[in-house]
Write an enzyme that holds these catalytic residues in place. Structure first.
Site, mmCIF file in Angstrom:
data_model
loop_
_atom_site.group_PDB
_atom_site.id
_atom_site.type_symbol
_atom_site.label_atom_id
_atom_site.label_comp_id
_atom_site.label_asym_id
_atom_site.label_seq_id
_atom_site.Cartn_x
_atom_site.Cartn_y
_atom_site.Cartn_z
ATOM 1 N N ARG A 199 0.839 -1.209 0.000
ATOM 2 C CA ARG A 199 0.000 0.000 0.000
ATOM 3 C C ARG A 199 0.871 1.255 0.000
ATOM 4 O O ARG A 199 0.565 2.246 -0.673
ATOM 5 C CB ARG A 199 -0.963 -0.007 1.194
ATOM 6 C CG ARG A 199 -1.970 1.134 1.129
ATOM 7 C CD ARG A 199 -3.048 1.020 2.186
ATOM 8 N NE ARG A 199 -2.526 1.200 3.529
ATOM 9 C CZ ARG A 199 -3.270 1.074 4.628
ATOM 10 N NH1 ARG A 199 -4.545 0.758 4.540
ATOM 11 N NH2 ARG A 199 -2.729 1.252 5.822
ATOM 12 N N LYS A 218 -2.612 6.996 1.049
ATOM 13 C CA LYS A 218 -2.359 7.308 2.467
ATOM 14 C C LYS A 218 -1.261 8.369 2.522
ATOM 15 O O LYS A 218 -0.094 8.073 2.782
ATOM 16 C CB LYS A 218 -1.981 6.032 3.239
ATOM 17 C CG LYS A 218 -2.113 6.203 4.742
ATOM 18 C CD LYS A 218 -2.085 4.881 5.468
ATOM 19 C CE LYS A 218 -1.957 5.058 6.967
ATOM 20 N NZ LYS A 218 -3.038 5.821 7.589
ATOM 21 N N GLU A 275 -16.200 6.723 6.349
ATOM 22 C CA GLU A 275 -15.218 6.167 7.295
ATOM 23 C C GLU A 275 -15.009 7.083 8.480
ATOM 24 O O GLU A 275 -15.539 8.202 8.536
ATOM 25 C CB GLU A 275 -13.892 5.830 6.605
ATOM 26 C CG GLU A 275 -13.144 7.001 6.025
ATOM 27 C CD GLU A 275 -11.798 6.592 5.419
ATOM 28 O OE1 GLU A 275 -11.309 5.478 5.653
ATOM 29 O OE2 GLU A 275 -11.224 7.436 4.708
HETATM 30 N N1 PMP Z 1 -9.158 5.043 7.153
HETATM 31 C C1 PMP Z 1 -8.259 5.988 7.462
HETATM 32 C C2 PMP Z 1 -8.516 7.392 7.066
HETATM 33 C C3 PMP Z 1 -7.089 5.646 8.164
HETATM 34 O O1 PMP Z 1 -6.192 6.582 8.477
HETATM 35 C C4 PMP Z 1 -6.881 4.303 8.553
HETATM 36 C C5 PMP Z 1 -5.651 3.931 9.327
HETATM 37 N N2 PMP Z 1 -4.575 3.649 8.481
HETATM 38 C C6 PMP Z 1 -7.860 3.350 8.207
HETATM 39 C C7 PMP Z 1 -8.980 3.759 7.501
HETATM 40 C C8 PMP Z 1 -7.689 1.909 8.557
HETATM 41 O O2 PMP Z 1 -6.679 1.327 7.782
HETATM 42 P P1 PMP Z 1 -5.773 0.141 8.331
HETATM 43 O O3 PMP Z 1 -6.708 -0.942 8.742
HETATM 44 O O4 PMP Z 1 -4.921 -0.225 7.174
HETATM 45 O O5 PMP Z 1 -5.006 0.677 9.489
#
Ligand code: PMP
Length: 288
Positions: free
Chosen positions: A50, A146, A179
């Site tokens: 990622r 990200k 989210e």
């Molecule tokens: N959405 C956002 C905006 C985030 O910052 C995160 C944390 N990385 C997640 C979802 C969850 O992603 P992950 O399960 O890969 O940590």
């Protein structure tokens, strides 16, 4: 605490970057938050994939191979003798001048920080509100990247703080709930697990993918579809997922109580499965 910074491990007090770094000046960079459980870096390969996808999307060439980047993470844990940790891996555009043109930055800045963090999964649920700050549309700044630019989430968090609740849920530009500030959202309705699709304004969470996989293994039906406020308010169960959060039940949204403030059966099942696999699905640190 030793920090990996541009090819070297340095003391925390010496882990400094330039004020001309475009990661700082413009949020121009990408990162990952990763966990280690009992000496196993959970889903490390997926996090590295990622990171490189985020970097590619913003035309940032990372001067390390993925294998080298995996070693950076494993080494950071080994050097600090950390078995249970939260890891922050960051690649910025690097040092440039005060103009935003990325061509001024000759070399990305890379650092990796690991801090002790025990495994979580307590019994408490959280309270959330939906906020007026909208999640960035995919054609503006795709949340799938990200990037270091987290102001959208920070502003949402500030609103939750003022309301005295634990988390903010963001809607997209159409009014669908997409989210949390640093986590993905799941509901359970009539035995079906539902979460917003990857084409919506979300980060494709690695914990989200794990939860979908675990649900499939358990024979729980999973549907990826847009969720309305009504879907959230009338959910049988509601939880968020993320690397830091793991799987956390949500007991209240905008004053609507979910499942009598109890952890639901499907949430419980998924959390149990998650506990079993979190020390298995990953890459082991060689402490020698
Ligand atoms: N959405 C956002 C905006 C985030 O910052 C995160 C944390 N990385 C997640 C979802 C969850 O992603 P992950 O399960 O890969 O940590």
């Amino acid at each position: 605490m030793k920090i990996y910074l541009n090819g070297k491990f340095v003391d925390e007090k010496d882990a400094k970057i330039s004020v001309f770094d475009h990661g700082l000046l413009y949020g121009d960079g990408v990162f990952e938050g990763i966990r280690a459980y009992d000496g196993v870096v959970f889903m490390l390969k997926e996090h590295i994939d990622r990171l490189y996808d985020s970097a590619k999307s913003i035309c940032l060439d990372i001067p390390l191979t993925k294998e080298e980047m995996i070693s950076v993470v494993l080494e950071t844990l080994r050097v600090n003798k950390l078995r249970d940790a939260y890891i922050r891996l960051v690649v910025t555009r690097g040092v440039g001048d005060l103009g935003l043109d990325p061509r001024k930055c000759k070399e990305p800045t890379i650092f990796c920080i690991a801090i002790p963090m025990p495994p979580l999964l307590g019994e408490d649920g959280i309270r959330a509100i939906t906020v007026s700050v909208r999640r960035l549309p995919v054609d503006v700044l795709n949340p799938a990247v990200k990037s270091l630019n987290y102001l959208n989430s920070v502003l949402a968090k500030i609103q939750a703080n003022y309301a005295g609740v634990d988390e903010a849920f963001l809607l997209d530009d159409k009014g669908f709930v997409v989210e949390g500030t640093g986590d993905n959202i799941f509901i359970v309705k009539n035995g079906v697990l539902k979460t917003p699709p990857v084409y919506s304004s979300i980060l494709k969470g690695i914990t989200r993918d794990v939860v979908i996989k675990l649900a499939n293994e358990e024979g729980i039906e999973v549907v990826e579809e847009p969720l309305t406020l009504h879907d959230i308010y009338t959910a049988d169960e509601l939880f968020i997922t993320g690397t830091a959060a793991e799987i956390v039940p949500v007991f209240e949204v905008d004053g609507r109580v979910i499942n009598n403030r109890k952890v639901g059966e499907i949430t419980k099942k998924l959390r149990e499965k998650f506990k079993e696999i979190r020390t298995k699905w990953g890459i082991k640190v060689n402490f020698k």
